[in-house]
Design an enzyme around this catalytic site. Sequence first.
Site, PDB file in Angstrom:
ATOM      1  N   LYS A  99       0.832  -1.131  -0.174  1.00  0.00           N
ATOM      2  CA  LYS A  99       0.113   0.104  -0.053  1.00  0.00           C
ATOM      3  C   LYS A  99       0.787   1.179  -0.132  1.00  0.00           C
ATOM      4  CE  LYS A  99      -2.290  -0.914   3.875  1.00  0.00           C
ATOM      5  NZ  LYS A  99      -1.636  -2.261   4.176  1.00  0.00           N
ATOM      6  N   ARG A 117      11.158  -1.521  11.051  1.00  0.00           N
ATOM      7  CA  ARG A 117      10.043  -1.038  11.923  1.00  0.00           C
ATOM      8  C   ARG A 117      10.081  -1.755  13.068  1.00  0.00           C
ATOM      9  NH1 ARG A 117       4.863   0.343   8.420  1.00  0.00           N
ATOM     10  NH2 ARG A 117       3.873  -0.686  10.372  1.00  0.00           N
ATOM     11  N   ARG A 141      -9.597   0.765   8.677  1.00  0.00           N
ATOM     12  CA  ARG A 141      -9.191  -0.577   9.210  1.00  0.00           C
ATOM     13  C   ARG A 141     -10.331  -1.298   9.905  1.00  0.00           C
ATOM     14  NH1 ARG A 141      -3.427   0.493   9.230  1.00  0.00           N
ATOM     15  NH2 ARG A 141      -2.233  -1.336   9.740  1.00  0.00           N
ATOM     16  N   ARG A 173      11.378  -6.095   5.041  1.00  0.00           N
ATOM     17  CA  ARG A 173      10.830  -4.853   4.920  1.00  0.00           C
ATOM     18  C   ARG A 173      12.047  -3.790   5.824  1.00  0.00           C
ATOM     19  NH1 ARG A 173       5.227  -2.259   5.362  1.00  0.00           N
ATOM     20  NH2 ARG A 173       5.113  -2.492   7.476  1.00  0.00           N
TER      21      ARG A 173
HETATM   22  P1  AMP Z   1       0.869   0.713   9.287  1.00  0.00           P
HETATM   23  O1  AMP Z   1       1.711   1.668   9.232  1.00  0.00           O
HETATM   24  O2  AMP Z   1      -0.568   1.001   8.575  1.00  0.00           O
HETATM   25  O3  AMP Z   1       1.053  -0.589   9.225  1.00  0.00           O
HETATM   26  O4  AMP Z   1       0.066   0.964  10.753  1.00  0.00           O
HETATM   27  C1  AMP Z   1       1.035   0.584  12.094  1.00  0.00           C
HETATM   28  C2  AMP Z   1       0.254   0.701  13.301  1.00  0.00           C
HETATM   29  O5  AMP Z   1      -0.435   1.924  13.552  1.00  0.00           O
HETATM   30  C3  AMP Z   1      -0.720  -0.638  13.222  1.00  0.00           C
HETATM   31  O6  AMP Z   1      -0.380  -1.810  13.592  1.00  0.00           O
HETATM   32  C4  AMP Z   1      -1.922   0.104  14.331  1.00  0.00           C
HETATM   33  O7  AMP Z   1      -1.195  -0.207  15.641  1.00  0.00           O
HETATM   34  C5  AMP Z   1      -1.556   1.576  14.089  1.00  0.00           C
HETATM   35  N1  AMP Z   1      -2.743   2.095  13.194  1.00  0.00           N
HETATM   36  C6  AMP Z   1      -2.414   2.489  11.852  1.00  0.00           C
HETATM   37  N2  AMP Z   1      -3.457   2.848  10.991  1.00  0.00           N
HETATM   38  C7  AMP Z   1      -4.461   2.506  11.865  1.00  0.00           C
HETATM   39  C8  AMP Z   1      -6.026   2.666  11.670  1.00  0.00           C
HETATM   40  N3  AMP Z   1      -6.542   3.034  10.759  1.00  0.00           N
HETATM   41  N4  AMP Z   1      -6.668   2.317  12.652  1.00  0.00           N
HETATM   42  C9  AMP Z   1      -6.216   1.864  14.019  1.00  0.00           C
HETATM   43  N5  AMP Z   1      -4.693   1.482  14.188  1.00  0.00           N
HETATM   44  C10 AMP Z   1      -4.027   2.053  13.298  1.00  0.00           C
END
Ligand code: AMP
Length: 210
Positions: free
Chosen positions: A14, A153, A86, A120
């Site tokens: 994404k 990360r 999400r 990654r």
């Molecule tokens: P990502 O970079 O999109 O993988 O997000 C990393 C972390 O941020 C996720 O594992 C969640 O803990 C939090 N997070 C990101 N976007 C959301 C969302 N839309 N709703 C809830 N938690 C989020």
Amino acid sequence: MKNLVLLGPPGAGKGTIAKRLAAEHGYLHLSTGDILRDEVTRGTELGRKAKAYMDAGELVPDELILAMVKEHVAGKDGILFDGFPRTLAQARGLEEIAPIQLVLFLELDRDTVVRRLSGRRVCPQCGALYNLVTQPPKEDERCDHCGAGLIQRDDDRPEVIARRFEVYMKDSAPLVDYYQGKGILVRLDAARPPEEVYAAALRAIRDDRP
Ligand code: AMP
């Protein structure tokens, strides 16, 4: 300009697609994960509240996310939502914030997700994304663009990866049916090489067809 949602498990690509669409086609890339990581780094109140959820691979509560998104979206269009919504509650909340014309669903199986996330790496300086297996940097673990040492990360560690996939299946996968029911979902096979997935995404946006 249209507002788009990029849906799919962590590691489906994404962020990679969103960064390219933003750079080449002027979309505004809104990654809730990136915004949250920035809040954590800056030690804001939101960052302090979100950190424990993120470290454990759990979702940050809907009301915090919706308030945050609302603030970043105000009065804009041509937004590319990455990693949001999400949950169904977030999808319903988004309807009050911005109309969505197209949802690109990046489909990827669990084994490939785990393999990709383990490899990654990100550039802490400019945000460029790499994968040691599929998209390695030219020089050993250094960013091609700015030369900074790449990092992994915190939530790309094996035990957190497994939990993130479970959370995706439970809370986020139902969004596929939700948007399909609205007739705005396009499925893309995210296991293909990044170049092909990007081309398919662009075709879907141009055709404006579900
Ligand atoms: P990502 O970079 O999109 O993988 O997000 C990393 C972390 O941020 C996720 O594992 C969640 O803990 C939090 N997070 C990101 N976007 C959301 C969302 N839309 N709703 C809830 N938690 C989020």
